[in-house]
Structure formats: C-alpha cells, structure tokens
Design an enzyme around this catalytic site. Structure first.
Site, PDB file in Angstrom:
ATOM      1  N   ASN A 109     -15.830   2.469 -21.876  1.00 30.51           N
ATOM      2  CA  ASN A 109     -14.741   1.539 -21.591  1.00 30.51           C
ATOM      3  C   ASN A 109     -13.964   1.307 -22.881  1.00 30.51           C
ATOM      4  O   ASN A 109     -14.489   1.504 -23.968  1.00 30.51           O
ATOM      5  CB  ASN A 109     -15.323   0.213 -21.064  1.00 30.51           C
ATOM      6  CG  ASN A 109     -14.314  -0.581 -20.256  1.00 30.51           C
ATOM      7  OD1 ASN A 109     -13.199  -0.804 -20.711  1.00 30.51           O
ATOM      8  ND2 ASN A 109     -14.683  -0.996 -19.053  1.00 30.51           N
ATOM      9  N   VAL A 119      -9.715   3.993  -4.825  1.00 31.41           N
ATOM     10  CA  VAL A 119      -9.256   4.458  -3.499  1.00 31.41           C
ATOM     11  C   VAL A 119      -8.225   5.574  -3.650  1.00 31.41           C
ATOM     12  O   VAL A 119      -7.649   6.019  -2.665  1.00 31.41           O
ATOM     13  CB  VAL A 119      -8.659   3.268  -2.696  1.00 31.41           C
ATOM     14  CG1 VAL A 119      -9.718   2.202  -2.449  1.00 31.41           C
ATOM     15  CG2 VAL A 119      -7.448   2.657  -3.392  1.00 31.41           C
ATOM     16  N   CYS A 128      -7.302   2.166  12.983  1.00 36.54           N
ATOM     17  CA  CYS A 128      -6.713   1.274  13.982  1.00 36.54           C
ATOM     18  C   CYS A 128      -7.477  -0.052  14.030  1.00 36.54           C
ATOM     19  O   CYS A 128      -8.709  -0.074  14.108  1.00 36.54           O
ATOM     20  CB  CYS A 128      -6.751   1.935  15.373  1.00 36.54           C
ATOM     21  SG  CYS A 128      -6.132   0.832  16.657  1.00 36.54           S
ATOM     22  N   TYR A 147       0.835  -1.210   0.000  1.00 37.85           N
ATOM     23  CA  TYR A 147       0.000   0.000   0.000  1.00 37.85           C
ATOM     24  C   TYR A 147       0.872   1.264   0.000  1.00 37.85           C
ATOM     25  O   TYR A 147       0.542   2.257  -0.633  1.00 37.85           O
ATOM     26  CB  TYR A 147      -0.977  -0.014   1.189  1.00 37.85           C
ATOM     27  CG  TYR A 147      -2.204  -0.803   0.832  1.00 37.85           C
ATOM     28  CD1 TYR A 147      -2.293  -2.167   1.085  1.00 37.85           C
ATOM     29  CD2 TYR A 147      -3.258  -0.192   0.145  1.00 37.85           C
ATOM     30  CE1 TYR A 147      -3.398  -2.907   0.681  1.00 37.85           C
ATOM     31  CE2 TYR A 147      -4.370  -0.927  -0.253  1.00 37.85           C
ATOM     32  CZ  TYR A 147      -4.429  -2.278   0.007  1.00 37.85           C
ATOM     33  OH  TYR A 147      -5.524  -2.995  -0.416  1.00 37.85           O
ATOM     34  N   CYS A 160      -4.207   3.965  21.157  1.00 39.40           N
ATOM     35  CA  CYS A 160      -4.128   2.703  21.934  1.00 39.40           C
ATOM     36  C   CYS A 160      -2.930   1.851  21.543  1.00 39.40           C
ATOM     37  O   CYS A 160      -2.817   0.706  21.972  1.00 39.40           O
ATOM     38  CB  CYS A 160      -5.413   1.900  21.720  1.00 39.40           C
ATOM     39  SG  CYS A 160      -5.480   1.101  20.101  1.00 39.40           S
ATOM     40  N   HIS A 186     -15.032   1.703  -1.718  1.00 42.25           N
ATOM     41  CA  HIS A 186     -13.958   0.790  -1.301  1.00 42.25           C
ATOM     42  C   HIS A 186     -12.927   1.513  -0.440  1.00 42.25           C
ATOM     43  O   HIS A 186     -11.841   0.995  -0.205  1.00 42.25           O
ATOM     44  CB  HIS A 186     -13.266   0.169  -2.527  1.00 42.25           C
ATOM     45  CG  HIS A 186     -14.158  -0.812  -3.233  1.00 42.25           C
ATOM     46  ND1 HIS A 186     -13.899  -1.252  -4.508  1.00 42.25           N
ATOM     47  CD2 HIS A 186     -15.304  -1.419  -2.848  1.00 42.25           C
ATOM     48  CE1 HIS A 186     -14.863  -2.098  -4.882  1.00 42.25           C
ATOM     49  NE2 HIS A 186     -15.722  -2.212  -3.890  1.00 42.25           N
TER      50      HIS A 186
END
Ligand code: BV8
Length: 250
Positions: free
Chosen positions: A215, A106, A130, A70, A152, A122
C-alpha cells in the site's frame, strides 16, 4: 509486525516458496489503471454520498440517479487497462504460484489481465440483475438508460454488493476455504475499512498465514500484519517478480 524497512528479496522468497499464495485486492491495485479509488484525496466518496448511491434504499428511491453514477463509472472503466500489478498476478497464476485472487473491485481488470480464479466478492459493474426475477446479463457498453428485464420487464440493477447487502453465500464458501488454506497472503491496495473483506487478512493470520501488505500508506490492519511494503502496486509487484524464479513443483 515487521516495521523495519522490508527487503523485497526476502518477501519474494516467501512468495516463491508459498504453497497456497492468495491475493486480496482493493481499489488501490487499479489506481495506476486510472480507476478512481473510493477513499483518499481524489476518492469517489469525496464527491459522492455513498448512502445516496451504493445502497438498496438509494436505488429504490432514485434508480436513475444510481444508474447515472454506475453508467459514468462504466464509461470511465471501459477506457482503463490492466496495469503491471494485475499482469504480475496473472503471470504468477499461470506459473502455478498464485492460487486465487479475492477482489473487492468491480472493474473486472483482473480477468482482463488473464487471471482465472478470481472471486469478485463485491460483484462486477458490467453485470446487471433484475430486481424482480433475478435474471442476469452482461453489458458490453455503458448503460444509457435503466436496463429493463427482457424476461419480466422488471428494473435491472448493477450486480454489485451495496452497503447493507450480504455477500454471495457460495462465493463466501470458496473465500473461506482460501482464507483457511493459504500460507502466504498478499493484501494489495485496500484501505481495510469495509467489512467483511477487512477481516480476511486477520482470519488468514489466525490460520497461520504470513500476510504481506502492499500500500502507499499504512492502514488500520498494518500493525497486525507481518510485512508492509510501502509503494505503488504497479511498481512493487513487477519488482518482486524480478526476484522470483518459481518452478512449479508439480
Ligand atoms: C455486509 C461495491 C452483512 C459497489 C462496495 C451498518 C449497516 C449495514 C452494514 C454495516 C453497518 N456498519 C458496518 C457495516 C458493514 C458494511 C461496512 O463495512 N461499512 C463500513 C464503511 C464501515 N459492510 C457492508 O455493508 C457489506 N455487507 O456487511 O453484509 C450485513 C448485511 C446487512 C446488515 C448488516 C450487515 C457490504 C460491503 C460492500 C460495499 N460495496 N462497493 C461499488 O463498487 O460500487 S464498498 C467499496 O469500498 C468498494 O467495493 C471497495 O471494495 C470497498 C473498499 O474500498 P477499497 O477497495 O479498500 O478502496 P479504498 O478507496 O477505500 O482504498 C484504496 C486503498 O488503496 C487505500 O488504502 C490507498 O492507500 C491504496 N492505494 C491507492 N493507490 C495505490 C494504493 N495501494 C497500492 N498502490 C497504489 N497505486
């Protein structure tokens, strides 16, 4: 299905006269921004195994491998700009013509192009969540390590929807409203393989919408749709715009 060569001015008239125009977009709309698609000859899934990178199991097994992938995509996307397809959709929203964008992407390029009502079904590659307490934050640059929750100390993950994960329930409520209200839907740059997004055009059609696909090749839903415009989104959309003299009635 209107398989005869489609006249762009006819389609532009449909768009111009639409009461609730909606666009569903996939990775193909960002291809001309140099964001890699998932499928197709140079698609991401050609070189990467989706089960090892885009599932909760993959993250549980090897969070650093998933973050490596990522972070690599974040770095790549950080160098990409909206292309004329993103910019045309943003213009049509400003003109009061386009009511919403439902995107599977994304990369955040629709918002950067100026679009406001965007449902990122998405998720967004720049937002992290988290895995323990759900705290969310937005990265301003690519991750260089696994982000740790400031609240945390839990491991943070990309806030995207992986395979086997459900889509956000609230987002889906808004999407449902759009699908049952739209009278003209554009389906731009998606392979129509991943559910539930692949069914959105069919739902819109069931509720009476005219559905236009843009497309570079036919997809599994092309036969069912009303129009298929063969071409690159970055060229087709600005060309359609030249035929549109939309005056916002209200
Ligand atoms: C769900 C986000 C309920 C992160 C992605 C077994 C177990 C569990 C689930 C399933 C299962 N079997 C089926 C499923 C459902 C599964 C699914 O659909 N699988 C498919 C592969 C069969 N779906 C899910 O899991 C979804 N959740 O169903 O929840 C549930 C819950 C538990 C158990 C069961 C069900 C979640 C799906 C979301 C997955 N996340 N990515 C990230 O990006 O890293 S998917 C990924 O593919 C992208 O997000 C993208 O949105 C999606 C679709 O890809 P496209 O956008 O269409 O891109 P693609 O490369 O495929 O195609 C590009 C197109 O553009 C091509 O048509 C090309 O011709 C065209 N093009 C290229 N250049 C241009 C162009 N067009 C115009 N102009 C150009 N220049």
């Amino acid at each position: 299905m209107n398989m005869k060569p489609v006249r762009l001015d006819d389609v532009a008239q449909l768009i111009n006269d639409a009461k609730h125009l909606v666009a569903l977009t996939g990775a193909g709309i960002s291809k001309e921004s140099n964001v890699p698609t998932f499928r197709g000859p140079d698609g991401l899934w050609r070189n990467y195994d989706v089960t090892k990178l885009a599932t909760p199991q993959a993250f549980a097994e090897n969070p650093s491998l998933v973050w490596e992938w990522y972070s690599w995509r974040q770095d790549l996307i950080s160098k990409c700009k909206p292309n004329p397809a993103h910019l045309t959709l943003a213009k049509w929203e400003q003109d009061g013509l386009l009511k919403s964008i439902i995107t599977q992407n994304v990369d955040g390029l629709h918002r950067i192009a100026g679009s406001k009502r965007v449902f990122e079904i998405h998720g967004n590659i720049w937002i992290t969540k988290c895995t323990d307490c759900g705290f969310k934050t937005e990265l301003s640059e690519p991750a260089t390590h696994i982000p740790i929750c400031p609240d945390c100390n839990g491991l943070m993950r990309p806030d995207v929807v992986w395979f086997g994960e459900s889509l956000d329930i609230l987002t889906m409520r808004y999407v449902e409203d759009e699908l049952t209200t739209t009278d003209v839907m554009l389906v731009i740059g998606t392979s129509a393989v991943v559910q539930p997004a692949a069914s959105f055009p069919l739902i819109a059609k069931d509720y009476g919408a005219t559905v236009i696909e843009v497309n570079i090749e036919p997809t599994p839903i092309t036969q069912i749709l009303d129009y298929h415009i063969l071409g690159k989104a970055g060229e087709v959309l600005p060309t359609l715009d030249t035929f549109i003299d939309h005056q916002d009635p209200d």
